[in-house]
Design a protein around this motif. Structure first.
Motif, PDB file in Angstrom:
ATOM      1  N   ASP A   3     -20.012  49.116 -32.849  1.00  0.00           N
ATOM      2  CA  ASP A   3     -18.891  49.634 -33.637  1.00  0.00           C
ATOM      3  C   ASP A   3     -18.066  50.637 -32.844  1.00  0.00           C
ATOM      4  O   ASP A   3     -16.828  50.596 -32.862  1.00  0.00           O
TER       5      ASP A   3
ATOM      6  N   SER B 197     -16.037  48.861 -30.238  1.00  0.00           N
ATOM      7  CA  SER B 197     -15.218  47.746 -30.684  1.00  0.00           C
ATOM      8  C   SER B 197     -13.738  48.077 -30.594  1.00  0.00           C
ATOM      9  O   SER B 197     -13.309  49.190 -30.901  1.00  0.00           O
ATOM     10  N   GLU B 198     -12.937  47.099 -30.199  1.00  0.00           N
ATOM     11  CA  GLU B 198     -11.488  47.250 -30.192  1.00  0.00           C
ATOM     12  C   GLU B 198     -10.888  46.975 -31.564  1.00  0.00           C
ATOM     13  O   GLU B 198      -9.684  47.122 -31.755  1.00  0.00           O
ATOM     14  N   ARG B 199     -11.725  46.593 -32.523  1.00  0.00           N
ATOM     15  CA  ARG B 199     -11.238  46.325 -33.872  1.00  0.00           C
ATOM     16  C   ARG B 199     -10.978  47.625 -34.645  1.00  0.00           C
ATOM     17  O   ARG B 199     -10.457  47.587 -35.749  1.00  0.00           O
ATOM     18  N   GLY B 200     -11.388  48.759 -34.086  1.00  0.00           N
ATOM     19  CA  GLY B 200     -11.030  50.024 -34.701  1.00  0.00           C
ATOM     20  C   GLY B 200     -12.049  50.609 -35.660  1.00  0.00           C
ATOM     21  O   GLY B 200     -11.759  51.596 -36.337  1.00  0.00           O
ATOM     22  N   SER B 201     -13.245  50.030 -35.767  1.00  0.00           N
ATOM     23  CA  SER B 201     -14.251  50.585 -36.667  1.00  0.00           C
ATOM     24  C   SER B 201     -14.641  51.988 -36.223  1.00  0.00           C
ATOM     25  O   SER B 201     -14.849  52.255 -35.035  1.00  0.00           O
ATOM     26  N   ASN B 202     -14.742  52.897 -37.197  1.00  0.00           N
ATOM     27  CA  ASN B 202     -15.206  54.250 -36.878  1.00  0.00           C
ATOM     28  C   ASN B 202     -16.554  54.540 -37.516  1.00  0.00           C
ATOM     29  O   ASN B 202     -16.923  55.686 -37.711  1.00  0.00           O
TER      30      ASN B 202
ATOM     31  N   LYS C  65      -3.775  55.265 -39.035  1.00  0.00           N
ATOM     32  CA  LYS C  65      -4.681  54.276 -38.453  1.00  0.00           C
ATOM     33  C   LYS C  65      -4.987  53.123 -39.397  1.00  0.00           C
ATOM     34  O   LYS C  65      -5.168  51.980 -38.952  1.00  0.00           O
TER      35      LYS C  65
ATOM     36  N   LYS D 164     -11.789  57.962 -35.251  1.00  0.00           N
ATOM     37  CA  LYS D 164     -12.926  58.030 -34.331  1.00  0.00           C
ATOM     38  C   LYS D 164     -12.932  59.444 -33.762  1.00  0.00           C
ATOM     39  O   LYS D 164     -12.024  59.804 -32.985  1.00  0.00           O
TER      40      LYS D 164
END
Length: 383
Positions: A106, A109-114, A191, A330
């Motif tokens: 996570d 990840s480049e998907r942006g999960s924080n 975001k 993040k």
């Protein structure tokens, strides 16, 4: 040669002994940091509504006492445990309630999960890695943690994943605000929603987080920012944060809030934010969003455990709803960016601070928040 191994520290802390009762200023013992932990000397902290929610909570497994609350703060590293390479003694830092390990799927990840999967966010009563506490009272009894921060203490121990290093370039009371509320609201606008120039926004609940959402939307150039609140005084206050319109549900007659907002925006707001924590308001926010592209961001934690009910056909119309933890921020990546926005005079932090007191007066901060008289009350350890 004198040992450099950290020793236990005696200090003052505001301890919650029972749900909803005034905090007690006590002398406590703070243990040395273990591996992957740091001990922080708190400079100042602030009171967030989440502290109040869990302070008042009864009959829930998460409602444990005695406990040291607090999760918005700034301080300096006093000592470090084993395997800590990211920080050194004397670093200026803000602790945060959720971590960023830079290792798990996570966090990378480049998907942006924080949402860190190594040490996922929990309303825990202990340290995240070993489930034990670093606080004891003068009788040797354990005192429990809150969100891994527990900043209502002159010293606290925090996992390294939940600590962000900052430059000492601004007053400490401003840095304190980046630990939770302001970052959550601004982050949700930037975001998660991705508010654009000219877009329309509706914000349900104008506490500190809701006003931080408005601040984020103002900076992004939203053309219309509508605040929804039962307190009529919030409109004048909200104008400082970019609010352009105001809806008081008690003053709209037989119309629903969603009907009013749909009329005001010619079809619904592009972005709706729920910042209170009521399923009914979450539903209102969703109904107020525009067909085809309306996005609803849920920031509030449902205070009664009620489910969110949405008519499935509305989803077929292209609207969506999404949850938010810490506004998608993040911590280690984004909080320094927010600080730079403040230093560049884009993000205005000063207007969130309404009161400043000493630790011995901490119960006054609770009174002010519950009476609706404060946004952020800064609590100094040395006053």
């Amino acid at each position: 040669m004198a040992s450099t191994t950290p020793k236990p520290i005696k200090c003052k802390a505001a301890v919650s002994r029972a749900a909803g009762e005034p905090l007690q200023i006590e002398e406590v013992v703070v243990a040395p940091p273990k591996a992957h932990e740091v001990r922080i000397k708190i400079i100042c902290t602030s009171l967030c509504h989440s502290d109040v929610t869990f302070w008042r909570m009864k009959g829930n497994p998460m409602a444990v006492h005695p406990r040291i609350f607090g999760h918005e703060a700034v301080g300096t590293i006093e000592s470090i445990g084993e395997h800590v390479d990211e920080f050194k003694v004397g670093d200026l830092v803000v602790p945060v309630f959720t971590g960023q390990c830079h290792e798990c799927a996570d966090c990378t990840s480049e998907r942006g999960s924080n949402i860190c999967s190594l040490l996922p966010f929990r309303i825990s009563a202990a340290m995240p890695r070993d489930g034990t506490t670093r606080f004891t009272d003068m009788n040797g009894e354990s005192i429990y943690h809150f969100t891994g921060v527990s900043s209502f203490s002159e010293y606290t121990v925090v996992d390294v994943t939940q600590v962000v290093k900052l430059d000492d370039a601004v007053e400490h009371n401003k840095l304190c605000l980046l630990s939770c509320g302001v970052s959550t609201g601004v982050g949700a606008a930037w975001k998660l929603a991705g508010v654009e120039v000219g877009s329309t926004v509706a914000i349900f609940g104008l506490g500190s987080v809701g006003l931080a959402v408005s601040e984020g939307c103002r900076i992004r150039g939203a053309s219309r920012i509508i605040g929804v609140d039962l307190n009529p005084d919030k409109f004048e206050l909200g104008k400082k944060f970019g609010l352009t319109d105001f809806v008081n549900p008690k003053e709209i007659g037989e119309k629903s809030v969603s009907e009013v907002i749909i009329e005001m925006t010619n079809g619904g707001a592009d972005y709706c934010f729920e910042c209170i924590g009521l399923a009914s308001l979450m539903s209102d926010a969703f109904k107020s969003s525009h067909q085809g592209w309306g996005k609803t961001i849920i920031l509030g934690v449902e205070m009664h455990g009620s489910p969110l009910c949405i008519a499935p056909y509305e989803l077929l119309n292209g609207k969506c709803v999404m949850g938010s933890l810490f506004g998608g921020i993040k911590p280690k990546d984004d909080i320094p960016t927010l600080l730079n926005k403040y230093l560049n005079k884009e993000l205005e932090l000063d207007k969130f601070i309404t009161h400043e007191i000493g630790l011995d007066e901490i119960n006054k901060a609770f009174d002010l928040l519950l009476e609706g008289k404060s946004l952020r009350c800064i609590i100094w350890m040395d006053k």
